[in-house]
Design an enzyme around this catalytic site. Structure first.
Site, PDB file in Angstrom:
ATOM      1  N   TYR A 149     -12.347  -2.447  -3.522  1.00 28.18           N
ATOM      2  CA  TYR A 149     -12.806  -2.382  -2.078  1.00 28.18           C
ATOM      3  C   TYR A 149     -14.253  -2.248  -2.206  1.00 28.18           C
ATOM      4  O   TYR A 149     -14.842  -1.840  -1.220  1.00 28.18           O
ATOM      5  CB  TYR A 149     -12.235  -1.000  -1.136  1.00 28.18           C
ATOM      6  CG  TYR A 149     -10.776  -1.257  -0.719  1.00 28.18           C
ATOM      7  CD1 TYR A 149     -10.481  -2.492  -0.287  1.00 28.18           C
ATOM      8  CD2 TYR A 149      -9.712  -0.447  -0.852  1.00 28.18           C
ATOM      9  CE1 TYR A 149      -9.230  -2.714   0.557  1.00 28.18           C
ATOM     10  CE2 TYR A 149      -8.314  -0.748  -0.562  1.00 28.18           C
ATOM     11  CZ  TYR A 149      -8.106  -2.022   0.203  1.00 28.18           C
ATOM     12  OH  TYR A 149      -6.844  -2.142   0.615  1.00 28.18           O
ATOM     13  N   ASN A 203      -1.890  -0.264   7.266  1.00 30.60           N
ATOM     14  CA  ASN A 203      -1.498  -1.547   7.577  1.00 30.60           C
ATOM     15  C   ASN A 203      -0.729  -2.030   6.492  1.00 30.60           C
ATOM     16  O   ASN A 203      -0.674  -3.271   6.196  1.00 30.60           O
ATOM     17  CB  ASN A 203      -2.759  -2.208   8.225  1.00 30.60           C
ATOM     18  CG  ASN A 203      -3.624  -2.393   7.051  1.00 30.60           C
ATOM     19  OD1 ASN A 203      -3.684  -2.080   5.776  1.00 30.60           O
ATOM     20  ND2 ASN A 203      -4.870  -3.334   7.039  1.00 30.60           N
ATOM     21  N   LYS A 257       0.911  -1.361  -0.081  1.00 32.77           N
ATOM     22  CA  LYS A 257      -0.016  -0.028  -0.031  1.00 32.77           C
ATOM     23  C   LYS A 257       0.801   1.188  -0.034  1.00 32.77           C
ATOM     24  O   LYS A 257       2.090   1.105   0.253  1.00 32.77           O
ATOM     25  CB  LYS A 257      -0.980  -0.077   1.121  1.00 32.77           C
ATOM     26  CG  LYS A 257      -1.917  -1.260   0.988  1.00 32.77           C
ATOM     27  CD  LYS A 257      -2.994  -1.288   2.168  1.00 32.77           C
ATOM     28  CE  LYS A 257      -3.929  -2.337   2.232  1.00 32.77           C
ATOM     29  NZ  LYS A 257      -4.761  -2.149   3.508  1.00 32.77           N
ATOM     30  N   GLU A 295      -9.309  -9.892  -8.353  1.00 37.15           N
ATOM     31  CA  GLU A 295      -8.375  -8.714  -7.910  1.00 37.15           C
ATOM     32  C   GLU A 295      -7.207  -8.777  -9.054  1.00 37.15           C
ATOM     33  O   GLU A 295      -6.753  -7.743  -9.529  1.00 37.15           O
ATOM     34  CB  GLU A 295      -7.864  -8.750  -6.499  1.00 37.15           C
ATOM     35  CG  GLU A 295      -8.868  -8.454  -5.494  1.00 37.15           C
ATOM     36  CD  GLU A 295      -8.699  -8.494  -4.021  1.00 37.15           C
ATOM     37  OE1 GLU A 295      -7.330  -9.085  -3.775  1.00 37.15           O
ATOM     38  OE2 GLU A 295      -9.466  -8.291  -3.306  1.00 37.15           O
ATOM     39  N   HIS A 339      -1.946  -5.274   1.238  1.00 38.73           N
ATOM     40  CA  HIS A 339      -3.345  -5.978   0.882  1.00 38.73           C
ATOM     41  C   HIS A 339      -2.762  -7.136   0.389  1.00 38.73           C
ATOM     42  O   HIS A 339      -1.879  -7.644  -0.380  1.00 38.73           O
ATOM     43  CB  HIS A 339      -4.129  -5.313  -0.063  1.00 38.73           C
ATOM     44  CG  HIS A 339      -5.072  -6.004  -0.768  1.00 38.73           C
ATOM     45  ND1 HIS A 339      -6.412  -6.054  -0.034  1.00 38.73           N
ATOM     46  CD2 HIS A 339      -4.996  -6.644  -1.687  1.00 38.73           C
ATOM     47  CE1 HIS A 339      -7.311  -6.923  -0.660  1.00 38.73           C
ATOM     48  NE2 HIS A 339      -6.549  -7.442  -2.065  1.00 38.73           N
TER      49      HIS A 339
HETATM   50  P1  DAT Z   1      -7.646  -6.986   5.121  1.00 37.46           P
HETATM   51  O1  DAT Z   1      -6.982  -5.831   4.595  1.00 37.46           O
HETATM   52  O2  DAT Z   1      -7.172  -7.664   6.124  1.00 37.46           O
HETATM   53  O3  DAT Z   1      -8.347  -7.926   3.992  1.00 37.46           O
HETATM   54  P2  DAT Z   1     -10.544  -5.927   5.452  1.00 37.46           P
HETATM   55  O4  DAT Z   1     -10.861  -6.344   3.909  1.00 37.46           O
HETATM   56  O5  DAT Z   1     -11.439  -6.104   6.484  1.00 37.46           O
HETATM   57  O6  DAT Z   1      -9.198  -6.147   5.706  1.00 37.46           O
HETATM   58  O7  DAT Z   1     -10.672  -4.359   5.113  1.00 37.46           O
HETATM   59  C1  DAT Z   1      -9.729  -3.612   4.032  1.00 37.46           C
HETATM   60  C2  DAT Z   1      -8.893  -2.505   4.444  1.00 37.46           C
HETATM   61  O8  DAT Z   1      -9.887  -1.747   5.169  1.00 37.46           O
HETATM   62  C3  DAT Z   1      -7.972  -2.937   5.792  1.00 37.46           C
HETATM   63  O9  DAT Z   1      -6.736  -3.376   5.178  1.00 37.46           O
HETATM   64  C4  DAT Z   1      -7.690  -1.318   6.412  1.00 37.46           C
HETATM   65  C5  DAT Z   1      -9.005  -0.912   6.338  1.00 37.46           C
HETATM   66  N1  DAT Z   1     -10.105  -1.238   7.553  1.00 37.46           N
HETATM   67  C6  DAT Z   1     -10.424  -2.088   7.714  1.00 37.46           C
HETATM   68  N2  DAT Z   1     -11.353  -1.981   8.959  1.00 37.46           N
HETATM   69  C7  DAT Z   1     -11.089  -0.850   9.059  1.00 37.46           C
HETATM   70  C8  DAT Z   1     -11.827   0.061  10.207  1.00 37.46           C
HETATM   71  N3  DAT Z   1     -12.253  -0.225  11.411  1.00 37.46           N
HETATM   72  N4  DAT Z   1     -11.194   1.484  10.217  1.00 37.46           N
HETATM   73  C9  DAT Z   1     -10.534   1.835   9.530  1.00 37.46           C
HETATM   74  N5  DAT Z   1     -10.229   1.287   8.440  1.00 37.46           N
HETATM   75  C10 DAT Z   1     -10.331  -0.205   8.175  1.00 37.46           C
HETATM   76 MG    MG Z   2      -9.860  -7.798   2.703  1.00 35.65          MG
END
Ligand code: DAT
Ligand code: MG
Length: 148
Positions: free
Chosen positions: A49, A112, A9, A126, A115
């Site tokens: 997303y 974080n 990212k 994707e 991805h």
């Molecule tokens: P991952 O990236 O582990 O697959 P995800 O698909 O649930 O996680 O979410 C996509 C991204 O969105 C994640 O990498 C960071 C952001 N995100 C997730 N939960 C969040 C939250 N509660 N507040 C802010 N950003 C969040």
């Molecule tokens: Mg995800």
């Protein structure tokens, strides 16, 4: 062989973590099938997303992922989708184990680092969103005989 979509990212790119992250997957024994540095458009970010579009953080997520270049990759290997998720660590770096990418380099959920696709269906979707077929390279490496 199974394929997954991984992406450093914008925070990972700015923090000079591309090499560190590529090295981890190379050393593990996975096989790089495609990679590129790119700027994600708002449209692509919203598609990528899409599953989160009703979530309160969706706007921030799209702004963040388009805030600078990302390093998009396709990696191949047995069980690579699930194993890459383990190597990434929990979504929120505060819950991610040391030794994982998010556990070692991240602090907050909104930044974080990496991805990774979470299922065969999302990997296929994707990879198709980010790569043209001709951008993926099929080749063999002798070292794979020592991995498998
Ligand atoms: P991952 O990236 O582990 O697959 P995800 O698909 O649930 O996680 O979410 C996509 C991204 O969105 C994640 O990498 C960071 C952001 N995100 C997730 N939960 C969040 C939250 N509660 N507040 C802010 N950003 C969040
Ligand atoms: Mg995800």
């Amino acid at each position: 062989m199974e394929k997954t979509f991984l992406m450093v990212k914008p925070d990972g790119v700015q923090r000079n973590l591309i090499g560190e992250i590529v090295t981890r997957f190379e050393k593990k024994g996975f096989h790089l099938a495609g990679a590129k540095l790119m700027q994600i458009s708002t449209e692509l970010a919203e598609q990528h997303y899409g599953e989160h579009k009703e979530r309160p953080f969706f706007g921030e997520l799209v702004d963040f992922i388009t805030s600078g270049p990302v390093f998009a990759m396709v990696w191949e290997g047995e069980n690579v989708i699930a194993t890459a998720r383990q190597m990434m660590g929990a979504t929120n770096p505060k819950d991610a184990q040391p030794g994982t990418i998010r556990g070692d380099f991240g602090v907050i959920v909104g930044k974080n680092i990496i991805h990774g696709s979470d299922s065969p269906e999302s990997a296929e979707r994707e990879i198709g969103l980010f790569f043209k077929e001709e951008e993926l390279v099929a080749y063999s490496k002798d070292i794979n005989n020592w991995v498998y």
